[in-house]
Design a protein around this motif. Structure first.
Motif, short mmCIF file in Angstrom:
data_model
loop_
_atom_site.label_atom_id
_atom_site.label_comp_id
_atom_site.label_asym_id
_atom_site.label_seq_id
_atom_site.Cartn_x
_atom_site.Cartn_y
_atom_site.Cartn_z
N VAL A 183 30.43 16.63 23.75
CA VAL A 183 30.02 15.47 24.55
C VAL A 183 28.76 14.85 23.97
O VAL A 183 28.65 13.63 23.80
CB VAL A 183 29.81 15.87 26.02
N GLY A 184 27.78 15.69 23.64
CA GLY A 184 26.53 15.19 23.08
C GLY A 184 26.72 14.47 21.76
O GLY A 184 26.09 13.43 21.49
N GLN A 185 27.61 15.01 20.91
CA GLN A 185 27.86 14.39 19.61
C GLN A 185 28.51 13.02 19.76
O GLN A 185 28.15 12.08 19.05
CB GLN A 185 28.73 15.32 18.77
N VAL A 186 29.49 12.91 20.65
CA VAL A 186 30.15 11.61 20.83
C VAL A 186 29.22 10.62 21.51
O VAL A 186 29.20 9.43 21.15
CB VAL A 186 31.47 11.78 21.61
N GLU A 187 28.43 11.07 22.47
CA GLU A 187 27.47 10.17 23.11
C GLU A 187 26.53 9.55 22.08
O GLU A 187 26.17 8.38 22.18
CB GLU A 187 26.67 10.93 24.17
N ALA A 188 26.14 10.33 21.09
CA ALA A 188 25.24 9.83 20.06
C ALA A 188 25.90 8.79 19.17
O ALA A 188 25.20 7.97 18.54
CB ALA A 188 24.73 10.99 19.20
N LEU A 189 27.23 8.78 19.13
CA LEU A 189 27.97 7.84 18.29
C LEU A 189 28.34 6.56 19.02
O LEU A 189 28.69 5.56 18.40
CB LEU A 189 29.24 8.50 17.75
#
Length: 266
Positions: free
Chosen positions: A207-213
């Motif tokens: 979730v954190g990785q996609v939010e950053a993208l």
């Protein structure tokens, strides 16, 4: 945000019967579930023998229910012609009154050899390009405008696709967590489904990785698979907006599914 709950069923063996699956969907709606999603495959490894078609089954689900969100989860778009899929998705969304969600991904040959045994593309990198191009064609077709597309794999020369869907069909992209390209694809769409996770902690990382993208601020879904009876609270705390209760294809039992279904979402 409180996540929504759905059943996620492989259309194998007894569940290859669309009438039975439609009855299960109606029972799920009555029991308080929010969604009903089905696998999209042509074949599977033994001991699975019978395999149902997701689109015919989902049409039956659309007619048997009035509230559930439904869709294929996930479809490997590289083995579906995007112009035909544009017609199918718009028709299915209209049949269900705007309740279709489209799950997309690369697919894999390792579970049923459904690409190699049918002459489909087996190279992951090529299928990824086909997927991205098919998504472009779908978005253009759903707009209702005349589509002009000439790409590496698909051509649409001045075709207008009417009727359009009821509204915007949400598209969720599946992918293995840690794989950057599926995450980037998901960030451009409406949701991310990290597959084969083994913990809520890994889900939170995804979730954190996609939010950053992500660059847009619109609605976005994070989808987690849980097992029947599993505590869903850790996934909710990790950011899940949808929880899909899944079932192992090798040990499918209609009685077991009905038992989970009637207990309602947890």
């Amino acid at each position: 945000m409180t996540p929504q709950h759905a059943l996620w069923l492989p259309l194998f063996d007894d569940l290859a019967d669309p009438a039975l699956v439609a009855r299960l969907a109606a029972e799920a709606e009555e029991a308080g579930w929010d969604g009903f999603f089905v696998w999209d495959h042509l074949r599977w490894r033994a001991p699975v023998a019978a395999v149902g078609d997701p689109w015919i089954t989902l049409a039956a689900v659309a007619c048997a229910t009035s509230r559930l969100r439904f869709g294929p989860m996930v479809s490997a778009l590289s083995r579906r012609r995007p112009v035909k899929l544009a017609r199918e998705t718009a028709s299915l969304d209209r049949l269900g009154g705007g309740r279709l969600t489209l799950g997309v991904g690369l697919g894999s040959d390792r579970f049923g050899e459904e690409f190699s045994r049918t002459g489909e593309e087996c190279d992951d990198r090529v299928r990824a390009r086909m997927l991205d191009e098919a998504l472009e064609v779908l978005a253009a077709a759903w707009s209702g405008e005349v589509v002009h597309h000439r790409g590496e794999h698909y051509t649409v020369d001045g075709v207008r696709f009417l009727p359009t869907p009821v509204g915007r069909i949400p598209v969720w992209a599946a992918g293995f967590p840690g794989k950057l390209r599926p995450m980037r694809r998901a960030a451009r769409l409406d949701g991310y489904f990290p597959v084969n996770l083994d913990s809520a902690g890994r889900f939170a990382e995804a979730v954190g990785q996609v939010e950053a993208l992500r660059t847009g601020g619109g609605p976005f879904d994070y989808v987690a698979e849980i097992q029947p009876g599993e505590d869903s609270a850790p996934y909710a705390r990790a950011g899940a907006t949808w929880l899909l209760t899944g079932f192992a294809p090798e040990s499918l039992s209609v009685d077991h599914i009905r038992g989970v279904l009637r207990d309602g979402p947890r």
